[in-house]
Design a protein around this motif. Structure first.
Motif, PDB file in Angstrom:
ATOM      1  N   LEU A   1       0.827  -1.202   0.000  1.00 30.80           N
ATOM      2  CA  LEU A   1       0.000   0.000   0.000  1.00 30.80           C
ATOM      3  C   LEU A   1       0.864   1.256   0.000  1.00 30.80           C
ATOM      4  O   LEU A   1       0.484   2.275  -0.572  1.00 30.80           O
ATOM      5  N   GLY A   2       2.038   1.190   0.620  1.00 33.42           N
ATOM      6  CA  GLY A   2       2.926   2.342   0.600  1.00 33.42           C
ATOM      7  C   GLY A   2       3.317   2.742  -0.805  1.00 33.42           C
ATOM      8  O   GLY A   2       3.394   3.932  -1.132  1.00 33.42           O
ATOM      9  N   ASP A   3       3.548   1.735  -1.671  1.00 38.43           N
ATOM     10  CA  ASP A   3       3.876   2.035  -3.068  1.00 38.43           C
ATOM     11  C   ASP A   3       2.677   2.622  -3.801  1.00 38.43           C
ATOM     12  O   ASP A   3       2.841   3.458  -4.695  1.00 38.43           O
TER      13      ASP A   3
ATOM     14  N   VAL B   1      -3.326  -8.542  15.572  1.00 36.09           N
ATOM     15  CA  VAL B   1      -2.015  -8.947  15.091  1.00 36.09           C
ATOM     16  C   VAL B   1      -1.342  -7.811  14.340  1.00 36.09           C
ATOM     17  O   VAL B   1      -0.118  -7.679  14.329  1.00 36.09           O
ATOM     18  N   LEU B   2      -2.149  -6.953  13.721  1.00 38.38           N
ATOM     19  CA  LEU B   2      -1.623  -5.915  12.842  1.00 38.38           C
ATOM     20  C   LEU B   2      -1.349  -4.599  13.539  1.00 38.38           C
ATOM     21  O   LEU B   2      -0.621  -3.772  13.042  1.00 38.38           O
TER      22      LEU B   2
ATOM     23  N   GLN C   1      -2.251   5.918  13.346  1.00 41.27           N
ATOM     24  CA  GLN C   1      -3.085   5.002  14.121  1.00 41.27           C
ATOM     25  C   GLN C   1      -3.119   3.615  13.494  1.00 41.27           C
ATOM     26  O   GLN C   1      -3.251   2.610  14.187  1.00 41.27           O
ATOM     27  N   TYR C   2      -2.968   3.571  12.158  1.00 38.20           N
ATOM     28  CA  TYR C   2      -3.044   2.316  11.420  1.00 38.20           C
ATOM     29  C   TYR C   2      -1.792   2.162  10.561  1.00 38.20           C
ATOM     30  O   TYR C   2      -1.814   2.456   9.359  1.00 38.20           O
TER      31      TYR C   2
ATOM     32  N   SER D   1       2.245  -0.472   5.185  1.00 47.27           N
ATOM     33  CA  SER D   1       3.054  -1.691   5.071  1.00 47.27           C
ATOM     34  C   SER D   1       2.318  -2.904   4.531  1.00 47.27           C
ATOM     35  O   SER D   1       2.961  -3.842   4.049  1.00 47.27           O
ATOM     36  N   LEU D   2       0.993  -2.926   4.608  1.00 53.96           N
ATOM     37  CA  LEU D   2       0.249  -4.102   4.167  1.00 53.96           C
ATOM     38  C   LEU D   2       0.464  -4.367   2.681  1.00 53.96           C
ATOM     39  O   LEU D   2       0.599  -3.441   1.880  1.00 53.96           O
TER      40      LEU D   2
END
Length: 318
Positions: free
Chosen positions: A54-56, A102-103, A178-179, A184-185
């Protein structure tokens, strides 16, 4: 060139949709990386999985958020102007193949049904209009099963006036505090129910032309951010972008290689798109707009999301 005559086969609407379609670098992730027993979405039999982070994806919006995304507009008098649009994050839902606990370090119960009203009321995102009153309930009737939805990691719907909003990248950076998974996902970790909507508002055009009210059109685009639908969506992209080039700039056609994934809109709503400036009846634009609008409407109804921008656009103008 600007101020001259532009000859092309595509309409202004098609050029706009092409210009605001992000392309993301794809890389192969070894399936062995999924050590916890979880499967990438969609499940694959190969040893490697093609995906993007998602960062890309957000990298596409850095310049657009700062200066606007330029789209060439062929005026009725034969002149061309470049209209610039600022993107705003209108809505986003991220469902993952791992529980939220977990995330992120929020200590949420991983066994809690993400769609229950009780669990939603306890989430930090409630201050951002987390979930509307009609968004709870059982979605098994519209999705193959809860395993297809996954775990709701992030729900955000913008409901402030456009004049009070910040550009997309500013909002993404704000939410990522916050997320952190928002940066990173990987797309293979997201369920098919993951999506985002971007609101595009015009800011200026070059060269300036007075009394061209059709240039005030606004757009609401919908994009999937999971790997699941990308193959089928790529087949519906605009076929040739060479006729939509911006004078003085070279457009790198990233999706020409298998190393990039294109994320064109699967849904669309428009506001103040009047007259015949945007749509060309010879290119099937009218049918395209109806199809994309219905797709967005159907998507929101399946997920039972009350999307404020969509409701406003659909009740004021197609």
């Amino acid at each position: 060139m600007a101020g001259g005559v532009c000859r092309r086969r595509r309409s202004n609407l098609q050029c706009f949709l092409s210009r605001i379609t992000p392309s993301v670098m794809s890389y192969s992730l070894p399936k062995s990386r999924f050590q916890d027993g979880s499967e990438p979405w969609p499940p694959v039999s190969k040893d490697t999985v093609g995906c993007f982070t998602l960062g890309d994806l957000w990298d596409n919006y850095n310049e657009w958020s700062a200066y606007g995304a330029g789209s060439p507009i062929l005026l009725n008098n034969g002149e061309t102007v470049v209209q610039y649009y600022v993107p705003y994050l209108s809505a986003i839902q991220i469902y993952t193949n791992k529980p939220s606990s977990v995330l992120r370090n929020s200590g949420e119960d991983s066994e809690t049904d993400s769609w229950s009203d009780d669990s939603e009321s306890e989430k930090p995102s409630r201050s951002w209009d987390a979930v509307s009153d009609d968004s709870g309930g059982d979605l098994d009737s519209v999705w193959p099963g809860k395993d297809r939805l996954g775990h709701l990691y992030l729900h955000y719907v913008e409901n402030t006036s456009p004049y009070g909003r910040v550009p997309l990248m500013v909002k993404v950076n704000e939410l990522s505090q916050q997320y952190p998974g928002l940066m990173s996902l990987k797309s293979v970790e997201l369920s098919p129910a993951s999506w985002m909507s971007v609101a595009w508002y015009p800011i200026y055009h070059i060269p300036m032309r007075r009394n061209v009210k059709d240039l005030s059109a606004c757009f609401l685009t919908y994009h999937t951010i999971s790997s699941s639908f990308q193959d089928s969506i790529i087949g519906d992209t605009m076929e040739n972008d060479s006729c939509c080039c911006i004078p003085g700039k070279t457009r790198t056609k990233l999706n020409e290689t298998s190393d990039y994934i294109s994320l064109p809109p699967f849904g669309l709503a428009t506001y103040k798109m009047q007259g015949n400036l945007w749509m060309d009846p010879e290119t099937g634009d009218h049918e395209r707009v109806i199809r994309l609008f219905n797709a967005a409407d159907s998507w929101l109804k399946q997920l039972r999301v009350r999307h404020h921008d969509f409701n406003y656009f659909s009740t004021h103008s197609m």
